[in-house]
Design a protein around this motif. Structure first.
Motif, short mmCIF file in Angstrom:
data_model
loop_
_atom_site.label_atom_id
_atom_site.label_comp_id
_atom_site.label_asym_id
_atom_site.label_seq_id
_atom_site.Cartn_x
_atom_site.Cartn_y
_atom_site.Cartn_z
N LEU A 144 0.95 -1.17 -0.23
CA LEU A 144 -0.11 -0.15 -0.03
C LEU A 144 1.03 1.41 0.00
N LEU A 145 1.99 1.24 0.92
CA LEU A 145 2.85 2.31 0.89
C LEU A 145 3.38 2.74 -0.56
N ILE A 146 3.98 1.51 -1.04
CA ILE A 146 4.67 1.92 -2.31
C ILE A 146 3.78 2.19 -3.34
N ALA A 147 2.56 1.46 -3.64
CA ALA A 147 1.67 1.94 -4.38
C ALA A 147 1.26 3.49 -4.38
N GLY A 148 1.47 4.10 -3.07
CA GLY A 148 0.89 5.32 -2.77
C GLY A 148 2.23 6.19 -3.49
N ILE A 149 3.58 5.71 -3.50
CA ILE A 149 4.35 6.55 -3.86
C ILE A 149 4.40 6.63 -5.16
N ASN A 150 4.11 5.47 -6.04
CA ASN A 150 4.12 5.42 -7.51
C ASN A 150 3.05 6.16 -7.75
N LEU A 151 1.88 6.14 -7.12
CA LEU A 151 0.63 7.14 -7.54
C LEU A 151 1.01 8.60 -7.62
N PHE A 152 1.87 8.96 -6.57
CA PHE A 152 2.11 10.16 -6.31
C PHE A 152 3.22 10.60 -7.51
N LEU A 153 4.11 9.78 -7.84
CA LEU A 153 4.95 10.33 -8.96
C LEU A 153 3.77 10.49 -10.38
N LEU A 154 3.28 9.42 -10.46
CA LEU A 154 2.28 9.51 -11.76
C LEU A 154 1.43 10.73 -11.46
N ALA A 155 0.87 11.13 -10.46
CA ALA A 155 0.06 12.40 -10.41
C ALA A 155 0.96 13.63 -10.63
N VAL A 172 -7.61 11.20 -10.73
CA VAL A 172 -7.74 10.73 -12.19
C VAL A 172 -6.60 9.39 -12.38
N ALA A 173 -5.49 9.59 -11.96
CA ALA A 173 -4.49 8.62 -12.27
C ALA A 173 -5.05 7.19 -11.47
N ALA A 174 -5.38 7.27 -10.27
CA ALA A 174 -5.74 6.24 -9.62
C ALA A 174 -7.02 5.55 -10.16
N ALA A 175 -7.89 6.24 -10.67
CA ALA A 175 -8.90 5.92 -11.43
C ALA A 175 -8.88 4.98 -12.46
N VAL A 176 -7.57 5.50 -13.26
CA VAL A 176 -7.33 4.55 -14.35
C VAL A 176 -6.74 3.30 -13.97
N VAL A 177 -5.87 3.23 -13.08
CA VAL A 177 -5.27 1.96 -12.60
C VAL A 177 -6.20 1.46 -12.00
N LEU A 178 -7.01 1.85 -11.19
CA LEU A 178 -8.09 1.01 -10.77
C LEU A 178 -8.98 0.10 -11.62
N SER A 179 -9.39 1.25 -12.87
CA SER A 179 -10.30 0.46 -13.56
C SER A 179 -9.92 -0.77 -14.26
N TYR A 180 -8.53 -0.56 -14.78
CA TYR A 180 -8.07 -2.12 -15.37
C TYR A 180 -7.86 -3.24 -14.63
N THR A 181 -7.25 -2.75 -13.16
CA THR A 181 -6.93 -3.92 -12.43
C THR A 181 -8.11 -4.51 -11.68
N ALA A 182 -9.06 -3.69 -11.39
CA ALA A 182 -10.50 -4.35 -10.93
C ALA A 182 -11.15 -5.13 -11.95
N LEU A 183 -10.89 -4.73 -13.34
CA LEU A 183 -11.84 -5.43 -14.27
C LEU A 183 -11.26 -6.66 -14.71
N VAL A 405 -7.86 3.45 -2.83
CA VAL A 405 -8.34 4.71 -1.94
C VAL A 405 -7.07 4.77 -1.03
N VAL A 406 -6.75 3.66 -0.39
CA VAL A 406 -5.88 3.97 0.61
C VAL A 406 -4.49 4.45 0.03
N ALA A 407 -4.06 4.05 -1.28
CA ALA A 407 -2.85 4.52 -1.91
C ALA A 407 -2.87 6.15 -2.48
N ILE A 408 -4.30 6.75 -2.72
CA ILE A 408 -4.41 7.90 -2.49
C ILE A 408 -3.99 8.57 -1.35
#
Lengths: 567, 90
Positions: A144-155, A172-183, A405-408
């Motif tokens: 969760l921590l590292i996902a947050g760091i990646n997300l921060f850099l993405l944003a 927005v960046a989180a929504a894109v990753v979420l949509s394809y991993t959850a689907l 959500v936690v990663a955000i």
């Protein structure tokens, strides 16, 4: 390894035009398309979490390294290149390739052959729930921590590109990753990782070529690199390790980075191992990390060399390195600054797509590994047992949403306290070092007991934390400076201490506690597993390019040659 | 659905080849028709859009040829794995 990027304070902006946006938009359309297409293939939880164990080795092999080719790798390693020069290659040639080969040759047969669905599950079957819980929890939190760091850099990239506020970019960046991993689950993540790998290469290779052209070829680098050509030799790497004595610097690199840290990371980190577990056969699973090792050997040329050149041709970075006015840039901006200064519109778009790809690959990998461990190892094991498969598939999808959500939240913390994130990453690194000791002892010593499993892990991690606290700066303000070690050197020694203490405690505890019955250890311990279960029946008939052991031998020779050339 | 079919557009090689092909066309076009003096000067005269574009077109062609020569055949129904092939989740 450090991954901070100066917060998106708008200190510089990339001048993208309509062609760049089009290129980035096309990429996002394909990424989402893969999510929808992969969804059609998901009908069971094994499909969702392990891609139905159906993927060919080259796909899982490229996904294996793409999962690791996240923000840490691209931003962090080019930053290290700008700061330390060629010594950074140790993170690849010493700190990754040997461990990847070892994983494929020695350890993968146990992971794949025992039919476990995750690395913590292997831990549970070998040592019971004590060690399992330690492993599953520390792994989940770290992801969760590292996902947050990646997300921060993405944003941050989205913010630089479009000028959106950081929090909008984050969502927005989180929504894109979420949509394809959850689907699409792991299939979507893996297919995207393979695609991402090629987009990243398509971005970095031209950037490296134009940077080399700009600086006057390799000879230009040799002539102009500051403070001098010693920046281009990798051994003994005293700047990188922070250990002044060349002999101990080499020992630190080989044993600390090359053995303990790297083997701990690559052989027990489920983010990586999960990719190989999705392979279609035992020999494909073994080949995945070995195939991945080959591109991994050459990534430094398109990550570190641009970093080195950035410190020559980008005025702000050159000033930073010589102690002048850097105008607020940091080494972590090296790649972005190089893109700003050298790339025309068009290629700039591809480079941006490549960076976005890299950070999404990193984050999606963290999230897809997290949801598997959460669903199988925590929820199914300790919370709600014995439900039908579809239930756990649903849990996996909900865990994916929750993790995003936690990663955000983690990303928002990272944007305010980036040093804190560095220290936390260092800390989680310490959970990996004793893991390798416990795994390797447990795989080859049938007597090792469940009590030894968890107590070795706890003692080893404790030893690493103790060394880090006693060092000068490994954990920042929490370090008290009793022993004169700093920087990477402190991390290497901490990891080494963790390994040694884990082995000692495990052996001592084993001698006074009761082992598991041998029949429960079949498939998990070398001496109790029939040889035929560890290889494919047709393994002997495979041509050399499909034989894991022969491929690994070629890889090992190549990495030695590279080390000799760039010594 | 038939018992076996080729993966078609979902073959990841097609996706890679397609995406790199589109990028290659855009970059080659930009390199040929839109390279300004100012842009070229930044890279000391190297037309990186053109060369990277051509490179991507070559890689794209290689992937698409690979797909043509060795199409991926996948079973239409997920093959039941021996461990838990009965779970249908619905």
């Amino acid at each position: 390894m450090t991954t901070t990027l100066a917060a998106a304070d708008g200190s510089f902006r990339l001048d993208a035009d309509v062609f760049d946006y089009t290129i980035v938009a096309i990429y996002f359309a394909v990424v989402l398309g893969i999510g929808f297409l992969a969804r059609r293939q998901v009908s069971t939880s094994i499909d969702f979490f392990l891609s139905g164990r159906s993927l060919p080795a080259w796909v899982t092999g490229l996904a294996f390294i793409a999962a690791n080719l996240g923000a840490v790798e691209i931003m962090g390693m080019s930053a290290n290149g700008a700061q330390y020069g060629m010594a950074t290659v140790h993170y690849f040639w010493i700190g990754a390739v040997p461990a990847m080969l070892f994983l494929g040759v020695v350890m993968m047969p146990f992971y794949y052959g025992s039919g476990v669905r995750s690395v913590p599950e292997f831990m549970r079957r070998r040592f019971g729930t004590g060690a399992h819980l330690v492993n599953a929890l520390s792994f989940s939190v770290a992801q969760l921590l590292i996902a947050g760091i990646n997300l921060f850099l993405l944003a941050t990239i989205v913010n630089r590109l479009l000028g959106w506020p950081l929090w909008v970019s984050l969502v927005v960046a989180a929504a894109v990753v979420l949509s394809y991993t959850a689907l699409g689950g792991l299939s979507a993540a893996i297919y995207n990782e393979v695609l991402q790998f090629f987009v990243i290469v398509a971005a970095l290779v031209p950037l490296t070529i134009i940077a080399l052209h700009k600086v006057g070829g390799w000879q230009g680098v040799v002539d102009k690199v500051q403070p001098g050509p010693e920046q281009l030799s990798s051994w003994p790497g005293t700047d990188l390790t922070g250990i002044d004595n060349p002999f101990w610097s080499v020992v630190g690199l080989v044993l600390g980075l090359g053995f303990v840290l790297s083997f701990g990371y690559w052989t027990t980190n489920f983010v990586e191992v999960q990719r190989a577990m999705a392979s279609s056969s035992m020999s494909a699973a073994r080949r995945a990390p070995i195939i991945g090792a080959f591109p991994k050997m050459f990534i430094p040329f398109v990550v570190i060399i641009p970093g080195i050149i950035a410190a020559i041709v980008v005025p702000e970075l050159a000033a930073l390195k010589s102690g002048g006015d850097a105008q607020g840039v940091t080494y972590n901006d090296a790649i972005l600054l190089l893109m700003r200064d050298l790339l025309p519109n068009g290629m700039l778009g591809v480079a941006l797509a490549g960076l976005l790809a890299s950070f999404m690959a990193g984050m999606a990998a963290n999230i897809s590994a997290f949801n598997t461990v959460f669903s199988y190892d925590l929820w199914q094991q300790y919370v709600v047992k014995d439900r039908e498969d579809g239930y756990y598939l649903k849990v996996g999808r909900i865990a994916t949403v929750g993790a995003t959500v936690v990663a955000i939240g983690t990303a928002l913390i990272a944007s305010n306290y980036d040093n804190l994130m560095d220290y936390l990453q260092t800390l989680f690194g310490f959970f990996n070092a004793p893991l390798f000791a416990t795994f390797i002892l447990g795989m080859f010593w049938k007597r090792m007991t469940p009590t030894a499993g968890w107590s070795g892990l706890v003692a080893g991690t404790g030893a690493a934390v103790l060394v880090a606290v006693l060092s000068e700066d490994a954990l920042g303000p929490a370090s008290i400076g009793v022993i004169g070690l700093s920087g990477q050197g402190a991390s290497f020694v901490a990891a080494g201490a963790a390994f040694a203490v884990d082995i000692l405690v495990s052996v001592a505890v084993t001698l006074v506690t009761a082992p598991k019955p041998e029949k429960e250890l079949v498939g998990l311990v070398y001496s109790l597993t029939p040889k035929a279960d560890l290889v494919d029946p047709d393994e002997g008939a495979l041509p050399w390019y499909q034989s894991p052991v022969k491929l690994a031998g070629i890889g090992l020779v190549l990495v030695v040659v590279l080390n000799v050339i760039f010594r | 659905m038939s018992e076996k079919h080729t993966a078609g557009a979902f073959d990841v090689r097609t996706l890679i080849g397609g995406l790199l092909g589109v990028y290659g066309l855009i970059l080659t076009g930009l390199g040929l028709f839109r390279a300004t003096e100012a842009e070229l000067a930044r890279g000391d005269g190297l037309n990186i859009n053109l060369w990277a574009g051509i490179g991507m077109l070559v890689v794209s062609a290689a992937f698409l040829t690979w797909v043509r020569l060795r199409p991926l055949v996948v079973p239409a129904e997920p093959t039941s794995s021996p461990a838990d092939g009965t779970s249908d989740g619905s």
